[in-house]
Write a protein that holds these residues in place. Structure first.
Motif, mmCIF file in Angstrom:
data_model
loop_
_atom_site.group_PDB
_atom_site.id
_atom_site.type_symbol
_atom_site.label_atom_id
_atom_site.label_comp_id
_atom_site.label_asym_id
_atom_site.label_seq_id
_atom_site.Cartn_x
_atom_site.Cartn_y
_atom_site.Cartn_z
ATOM 1 N N ASP A 325 26.074 -22.275 75.811
ATOM 2 C CA ASP A 325 26.766 -21.585 76.897
ATOM 3 C C ASP A 325 28.011 -22.356 77.328
ATOM 4 N N ALA A 326 27.902 -23.675 77.378
ATOM 5 C CA ALA A 326 29.059 -24.492 77.762
ATOM 6 C C ALA A 326 30.207 -24.335 76.779
ATOM 7 N N ALA A 327 29.868 -23.979 75.519
ATOM 8 C CA ALA A 327 30.899 -23.759 74.502
ATOM 9 C C ALA A 327 31.341 -22.304 74.444
ATOM 10 N N GLY A 352 24.255 -20.767 85.996
ATOM 11 C CA GLY A 352 25.280 -20.451 86.986
ATOM 12 C C GLY A 352 25.937 -19.114 86.731
ATOM 13 N N PRO A 353 26.773 -18.668 87.666
ATOM 14 C CA PRO A 353 27.343 -17.309 87.594
ATOM 15 C C PRO A 353 28.256 -17.074 86.398
ATOM 16 N N GLN A 354 28.842 -18.107 85.809
ATOM 17 C CA GLN A 354 29.746 -17.903 84.676
ATOM 18 C C GLN A 354 29.010 -17.391 83.442
ATOM 19 N N ALA A 355 27.667 -17.467 83.466
ATOM 20 C CA ALA A 355 26.891 -17.029 82.299
ATOM 21 C C ALA A 355 26.575 -15.539 82.332
ATOM 22 N N ARG A 374 15.563 -9.016 88.003
ATOM 23 C CA ARG A 374 16.279 -10.243 87.676
ATOM 24 C C ARG A 374 17.313 -10.023 86.568
ATOM 25 N N PHE A 375 17.066 -9.045 85.687
ATOM 26 C CA PHE A 375 18.038 -8.779 84.617
ATOM 27 C C PHE A 375 19.404 -8.447 85.215
ATOM 28 N N ALA A 376 19.420 -7.542 86.188
ATOM 29 C CA ALA A 376 20.689 -7.166 86.813
ATOM 30 C C ALA A 376 21.222 -8.298 87.684
ATOM 31 N N GLU A 377 20.347 -8.970 88.421
ATOM 32 C CA GLU A 377 20.792 -10.044 89.304
ATOM 33 C C GLU A 377 21.463 -11.176 88.527
ATOM 34 N N LEU A 378 20.916 -11.498 87.360
ATOM 35 C CA LEU A 378 21.444 -12.613 86.568
ATOM 36 C C LEU A 378 22.468 -12.167 85.527
ATOM 37 N N GLY A 379 22.621 -10.856 85.342
ATOM 38 C CA GLY A 379 23.526 -10.372 84.313
ATOM 39 C C GLY A 379 23.014 -10.633 82.916
#
Length: 528
Positions: A325-327, A352-355, A374-379
């Motif tokens: 994810d960081a990459a 975090g939200p960038q994911a 949680r699927f929608a909450e976390l994207g």
């Protein structure tokens, strides 16, 4: 406006574009949609070389994408005798007696766990029919196989072994292998010895398969493997001679024991591409299958199994996802059981939200109420395969349902519940686990089978979105794919019947009028 290469007219166009939901004609140039409009606009798009295709009242939609498929690896998996029609042991034995020998081996695929009638999967049940031949029979789930005594001997398998991942050579009370091989590492010990298609045969079968897929309306597929690493060379060879009928997005596997160097190689692979294929994402396994006893469950199944993750150290999985994810690498994780789904969601929550909208979960066969939102909450994207429900039964007498018990079996394939909870839901077939026909994926999503039949179904529009706009979101391609709008890719499917309003059983058999991938007509079409 420059002249179009192709104009599609005489259609009801379901654009899935909120700015213009419907139209009558579409112009294509250079592989992209040039314009969307009415019949009156067609003359303004035409030039001396423009091809005009009259769709004769068909319904034109964004091109269908199978969001989970194995078209290259599946060629090897589907080698030998198709056992998918076998319903009991007598039929299995009869099929094996007449099965062709490939290099002396009997190979089979698609074998339903239910054919064993509740008995343990054991080579003793079929040895007489094989007459001493080595045999490697893949069960339908792709995560287990039955090997004959001769095949086990060829692989030097005489007892249990330990693996980095949750795999098992099933042994009886006497410590001797039964022939049941569970999960990839165990299966590979015998599978590596079995005859495989030659390179030329693989190319021929791949192009034929992709053409068959295009004939069902598919313009693309999310390929959940990279084979043995030779797939890019295979695809490049096909494109040297011509074009791929489908656009392929491939995700290589990351398995337990992956080192920092392995992760760096996976990151380096991203973006490797040809004209109509690319590597984009990484595939993980958090568990196996319910029938094989390897789905990771919050409470043991009815055989006392299912309490272990595929990664013996689940935190090592989470660390690998964090590195990718960081990459900026997208991930897709196979997670069937409720504990597996929860762990993947927890992992994404830690990013975090960038994911958001970067990670997806595959299969999700049983999930409790508290995880839906949680699927929608976390994207996190839900990727599901409605045709899998055909391996279960409405009365819960099948192996999947019996292992889970009534409560968990009552939460089977909650596609509609996930959509109602706000999740992005991408749909696919998981070929060769189920047939690749996109029309059947759409139809079964609207009329679930077996254990899922009692639950709510997707609407026609939801099902269509699952193979178009939501599939584009799952690949991070929502700005170029999944709707019919100027500047988007010219990936288009024309149905003789409206896929949104037509009854599911009729849709499953409805002819496809035209399939276009990247502006190329890959199936059907005629000049107007």
């Amino acid at each position: 406006m420059p002249a179009a290469d192709t104009v599609l007219t005489g259609a009801r166009v379901r654009t899935l574009d909120p700015g213009r939901p419907e139209a009558r004609a579409v112009a294509v140039r250079g592989g992209e949609i040039l314009a969307v409009g009415d019949e009156a606009d067609v003359r303004d798009w035409r030039g001396p070389a423009t091809e005009v295709v009259d769709l004769g009242g068909a319904t034109l939609t964004p091109g269908l994408t199978d969001a989970h498929s194995h078209p290259v690896w599946g060629i090897e998996m589907a080698t030998g005798t198709d056992l998918s029609a076998v319903r009991d042991l007598d039929q299995l034995r009869a099929a094996l007696r007449t099965a062709p020998r490939l290099g002396g081996w009997v190979l089979g695929h698609g074998l339903d766990h239910n054919a064993f009638g509740g008995r343990p999967v054991d080579k003793a049940l079929v040895e007489e029919a094989l007459a001493g031949a080595p045999a490697f029979l893949r069960l339908y789930d792709g995560h287990s196989a039955l090997a004959s005594g001769a095949a086990l001997a060829a692989a030097g398998i005489t007892g249990p072994r330990t693996f980095d991942q949750r795999s098992e050579i099933v042994c009886g009370p006497d410590g001797r292998p039964t022939g049941h091989l569970v999960e990839h590492a165990a299966m590979a010990l015998v599978g590596a010895l079995a005859p495989k298609p030659a390179a030329a045969e693989r190319r021929t079968r791949l192009t034929a398969l992709l053409a068959e897929m295009a004939a069902t309306g598919l313009t693309g597929a999310h390929v959940m493997d990279l084979g043995d690493g030779d797939v890019p060379a295979l695809l490049a060879g096909v494109e040297y001679d011509g074009d791929l009928p489908l656009r392929l997005n491939l995700a290589p596997w990351c398995m337990p024991g992956a080192t920092p160097g392995d992760l760096a190689e996976l990151i380096e692979l991203q973006g490797l591409r040809g004209r109509h294929w690319q590597v984009g994402g990484v595939k993980f396994f958090m568990d196996g299958t319910v029938e094989g006893g390897t789905a990771w469950l919050e409470h043991a199944d009815c055989h006392g199994r299912g309490t272990d993750a595929f990664w013996p150290d689940p935190e090592a999985y989470s660390a690998a996802v964090r590195t990718l994810d960081a990459a900026g690498v997208r991930t897709a994780t196979h997670a069937i059981g409720d504990a597996a789904v929860r762990h993947v969601l927890d992992t994404v929550a830690s990013l975090g939200p960038q994911a958001r909208m970067r990670h997806r979960i595959e299969h999700i066969e049983t999930v409790p109420d508290d995880q839906l939102k949680r699927f929608a909450e976390l994207g996190v994207i839900a990727s599901m395969q409605p045709p899998h429900t055909a391996y279960t039964r409405a009365d819960h007498s099948d192996e999947w349902s019996k292992r889970l018990g009534p409560d968990r079996a009552g939460r089977a394939w909650r596609c509609r519940d996930l959509r109602d909870a706000g999740a992005v839901l991408a749909l696919g077939s998981d070929w060769p686990i189920a047939h690749h026909d996109a029309r059947r994926v759409l139809a079964v999503a609207r009329s679930p089978l077996g254990a899922a039949a009692a639950g709510p179904a997707l609407t026609g529009l939801m099902a269509l979105e699952g193979m178009t706009s939501h599939a584009a979101l799952a690949a991070g391609e929502q700005r170029v794919a999944g709707r019919i709008a100027a500047g988007f890719r010219a990936d288009l499917t024309a149905f003789t019947l409206d896929p949104v309003d037509t009854a599911p059983d009729e849709l499953a058999e409805a002819p496809i009028r035209l399939t276009m991938s990247g502006g190329r007509i890959t199936y059907g079409g005629h000049r107007g």
